[in-house]
Design an enzyme around this catalytic site. Structure first.
Site, PDB file in Angstrom:
ATOM      1  N   ARG A  73       0.815  -1.215   0.000  1.00 22.72           N
ATOM      2  CA  ARG A  73       0.000   0.000   0.000  1.00 22.72           C
ATOM      3  C   ARG A  73       0.851   1.268   0.000  1.00 22.72           C
ATOM      4  NH1 ARG A  73      -3.455   3.170   3.925  1.00 22.72           N
ATOM      5  NH2 ARG A  73      -5.392   3.646   2.819  1.00 22.72           N
ATOM      6  N   ILE A  99      -7.273   7.825  -0.682  1.00 16.30           N
ATOM      7  CA  ILE A  99      -7.165   6.382  -0.852  1.00 16.30           C
ATOM      8  C   ILE A  99      -7.981   5.748   0.268  1.00 16.30           C
ATOM      9  CG2 ILE A  99      -5.003   6.334   0.464  1.00 16.30           C
ATOM     10  CD1 ILE A  99      -4.138   3.915  -1.170  1.00 16.30           C
ATOM     11  N   SER A 100      -8.828   4.784  -0.069  1.00 15.44           N
ATOM     12  CA  SER A 100      -9.714   4.167   0.924  1.00 15.44           C
ATOM     13  C   SER A 100      -8.914   3.454   2.007  1.00 15.44           C
ATOM     14  CB  SER A 100     -10.653   3.168   0.240  1.00 15.44           C
ATOM     15  OG  SER A 100     -11.486   3.808  -0.688  1.00 15.44           O
ATOM     16  N   SER A 101      -9.528   3.336   3.175  1.00 18.25           N
ATOM     17  CA  SER A 101      -8.866   2.627   4.271  1.00 18.25           C
ATOM     18  C   SER A 101      -8.674   1.158   3.906  1.00 18.25           C
ATOM     19  CB  SER A 101      -9.695   2.729   5.545  1.00 18.25           C
ATOM     20  OG  SER A 101     -10.824   1.878   5.475  1.00 18.25           O
ATOM     21  N   PRO A 102      -7.638   0.503   4.430  1.00 24.28           N
ATOM     22  CA  PRO A 102      -7.404  -0.909   4.126  1.00 24.28           C
ATOM     23  C   PRO A 102      -8.593  -1.805   4.463  1.00 24.28           C
ATOM     24  CG  PRO A 102      -5.456   0.037   5.117  1.00 24.28           C
ATOM     25  CD  PRO A 102      -6.531   1.083   5.222  1.00 24.28           C
TER      26      PRO A 102
END
Length: 419
Positions: A73, A99-102
């Site tokens: 990431r 960027i979206s959270s994991p």
């Protein structure tokens, strides 16, 4: 211990969909990522993130978990943000996008039930991270990045990292990619007000789409299956994603009101939705909904209980707030707590927080009630007038334990502009 709890999106436990094991496309990318892990300085914290914030939060599919462990990431975020790449939160990547959270990436991927033979359409905002996670799980990923500078960077990153089965286009995600349709699965990581018709048309019969839909700050992550040419809806959870940009956002029927910020269901009297999530809130973790307690003179409220140091227990809500028009707000709430002990880091403590973000979704200010320690068995009321940074365009309210152990109750949360 991984620091969590202070960025835009965080882990949450919910029932999830499961899919069988197998191996899809993107083998080269996954093998290269695996080789890099041997010398990768981020490998340990990435594995901890998967264990604590993804698998520990309810994602079970072994193929999805392996892809999350293998996907680097930190290669998909700006260099100055790499130290936070494996915090379970959204990060600003420029051009008003995040960027979206994991956890959200893993959860949405699992909901999609990826198969090795699938052709998947992914609509993102520019990082390429979701496409990279999908790559080893499916045959081909067709990703549309809606912001050109970010899309160009995503193309370079995906090529550099060897994701040969990921095909990138820069353009209007609402229009889909008709020349490669039909798609077995479609995943959308930015939020329209409703499902765009071209995406419905380009979804194969029997296929499914995962997409966040709804008002700007009150969205529901939806799973929809196409049966006999029609979409059958399955609501999953309240959520918060960045919107599509430009005309799609401007044409929303319900627009936010940044001149009158307020907390939705701050007194919790609206209760739970059909999936047992607190209405108006999202990223719910380790929450117990409490009915009214006449003896304590308190109505419906929420309680968090955590016995594992460092484990998140929280609830969040975003709202529009224009700092150029609202100079101060009054933030109120009530709390009580028992046997509270801090977690393993200085951040792992219970609090109520109000965080401000600018138009690029960068944090520009943060204010707390707390941290709360020890015992306060009687309800305490808090009120504070807070100056709003002039660059503020959005705000986030957070309540919870954030890694501490013990029990904490919250009620009567409110936010209002000071005239």
């Amino acid at each position: 211990m991984m620091r969590t709890g202070f960025l835009v999106t965080l882990a949450v436990w919910v029932p999830v969909f499961f899919c069988g094991a197998g191996r899809g496309g993107g083998v080269l990318a996954q093998e290269e990522a695996g080789q890099q892990q041997a010398t990768d300085a981020y490998a340990a914290v990435r594995h901890e993130m998967v264990a604590m914030a993804i698998e520990g939060a309810g994602v079970k599919d072994p193929r999805v978990l392996q892809s999350m462990r293998a996907t680097l990431r930190h290669e998909f975020v700006p260099e100055h943000l790499r130290p936070d790449a494996y915090v379970d939160g959204a990060l600003p990547i420029g051009d008003e996008q995040t960027i979206s959270s994991p956890f959200i990436v893993a959860y949405m991927t699992e909901c999609l039930e990826p198969k090795a033979t699938d052709k998947v359409l992914e609509i993102g905002t520019g990082s390429g991270y979701q496409a990279a996670v999908l790559s080893p799980l499916v045959a081909d990923v067709y990703t549309i990045e809606i912001v050109e500078p970010l899309g160009q960077r995503a193309i370079r990153d995906l090529e550099r990292l060897g994701y040969e089965n990921v095909h990138v286009k820069i353009g209007d995600g609402f229009k889909g990619w008709a020349e490669h349709a039909p798609f077995d699965k479609i995943i959308v990581t930015c939020s329209p007000e409703k499902v765009p018709q071209p995406l419905v048309d380009q979804l194969a019969d029997g296929g499914m789409i995962v997409i966040p839909v709804g008002q700007r700050h009150q969205q529901t992550l939806m799973l929809l299956k196409k049966e006999d040419g029609k979409l059958v809806e399955h609501g999953l959870r309240p959520t918060f994603f960045v919107p599509m940009t430009g005309r799609a956002e401007e044409e929303r029927i319900v627009q936010p009101d940044p001149d009158n910020p307020q907390i939705v269901n701050g007194d919790f009297e609206q209760g739970l939705d059909e999936n047992d999530f607190v209405k108006g809130w999202y990223y719910q973790r380790l929450l117990q909904f409490q009915e009214a307690d006449p003896e304590a003179e308190v109505g419906r409220h929420v309680k968090f209980v955590n016995e594992v140091p460092g484990q998140d227990a929280h609830l969040m809500q975003g709202l529009a707030l224009d700092g150029s028009r609202v100079s101060r707000v009054e933030f109120r709430g009530k709390v009580r707590y028992e046997d509270v002990k801090p977690g393993p880091t200085e951040w792992d403590q219970p609090f109520m927080a109000l965080t401000f973000y600018d138009a690029q979704r960068r944090e520009v200010g943060r204010h707390y009630f707390g941290p709360f320690k020890g015992n306060a068995k009687q309800w305490k009321s808090f009120s504070r007038r807070i100056r709003v940074p002039v660059s503020t365009r959005e705000a986030m309210v957070r309540i919870g334990m954030f890694g501490a152990t013990g029990s904490v109750w919250f009620d009567e949360l409110s936010l209002a502009p000071v005239k």
